[in-house]
Design an enzyme around this catalytic site. Structure first.
Site, PDB file in Angstrom:
ATOM      1  N   ASP A   1      -8.000   3.783   1.264  1.00  0.00           N
ATOM      2  CA  ASP A   1      -7.039   3.935   2.445  1.00  0.00           C
ATOM      3  C   ASP A   1      -7.770   4.444   3.606  1.00  0.00           C
ATOM      4  OD1 ASP A   1      -4.979   4.508   4.220  1.00  0.00           O
ATOM      5  OD2 ASP A   1      -3.768   5.524   2.772  1.00  0.00           O
TER       6      ASP A   1
ATOM      7  N   ARG B   1      -3.460  -0.902   5.470  1.00  0.00           N
ATOM      8  CA  ARG B   1      -3.973  -1.714   4.424  1.00  0.00           C
ATOM      9  C   ARG B   1      -3.115  -3.090   4.525  1.00  0.00           C
ATOM     10  NH1 ARG B   1      -5.381   1.998  -0.540  1.00  0.00           N
ATOM     11  NH2 ARG B   1      -3.224   2.935   0.448  1.00  0.00           N
TER      12      ARG B   1
ATOM     13  N   CYS C   1       0.968  -1.207  -0.079  1.00  0.00           N
ATOM     14  CA  CYS C   1       0.102  -0.049  -0.032  1.00  0.00           C
ATOM     15  C   CYS C   1       0.782   1.142   0.053  1.00  0.00           C
ATOM     16  CB  CYS C   1      -1.040  -0.080   0.972  1.00  0.00           C
ATOM     17  SG  CYS C   1      -0.257   0.014   2.772  1.00  0.00           S
ATOM     18  N   THR C   2       0.398   2.384   0.506  1.00  0.00           N
ATOM     19  CA  THR C   2       1.223   3.599   0.399  1.00  0.00           C
ATOM     20  C   THR C   2       2.072   3.628   1.247  1.00  0.00           C
ATOM     21  OG1 THR C   2      -0.618   4.840  -0.632  1.00  0.00           O
ATOM     22  CG2 THR C   2       1.113   5.940   0.199  1.00  0.00           C
TER      23      THR C   2
END
Length: 154
Positions: free
Chosen positions: A121, A17, A11-12
């Site tokens: 998110d 997540r 994920c970021t």
């Protein structure tokens, strides 16, 4: 003896997540009697940050402990290790394909296995957003794993 199924979730920031998906994939695999090894990373490059407290809480609600998680990036060793790299958003896939073009065939959008475009998110949101994210992750991880051929018996 079977080799484990090696999954990387991306994920970021690697604090919401992907650690939730990593924890859930291990638990779901164990319930199914499958040997699954999972790791996670983020495209932002946050290093050694704990999982978001709400991510920890909502995973504890389903008896999955991600409290020991520490964030990290995605590197060549991780990409080589993985059989599948499952990302939360299309732009995560683009970033990884740009950085690791020789691994592009193993990069998949996790949300597609749950009939979605992306797993949203929940960062900065209320607990209900984290629960909704958890539900999306569960649906997508199960959809992905249930679509694979079952591992042969040991």
């Amino acid at each position: 003896m079977n080799d484990p199924l090696r999954l990387v979730f991306v994920c970021t920031g690697n604090i919401c997540r992907s650690p939730m998906a990593e924890g859930y994939a291990r638990a779901y695999g164990a319930r199914r009697g499958w040997l699954i090894e999972a790791r996670s990373g983020g495209v932002l490059g946050l290093i050694d940050k704990p999982a978001d407290p709400l991510a920890i809480r909502v995973m504890n609600e389903i008896d999955i402990d991600i409290e020991g998680h520490r964030s990290g990036g995605v590197d060549e060793e991780m990409m080589q290790w993985a059989k599948y790299v499952l990302v939360m958003e299309l732009h995560h896939a683009s970033k990884l394909r740009d950085r690791f073009p020789h691994h592009e065939d193993k990069i998949l959008v996790l949300a597609n296995f749950g009939g979605m475009m992306e797993v949203s998110d929940p960062i900065g949101g209320w607990r209900w957003r984290f629960r909704r994210c958890r539900a999306d992750i569960i649906k997508c991880v199960e959809g992905f794993l249930d679509g694979l051929p079952p591992p042969a018996s040991i």
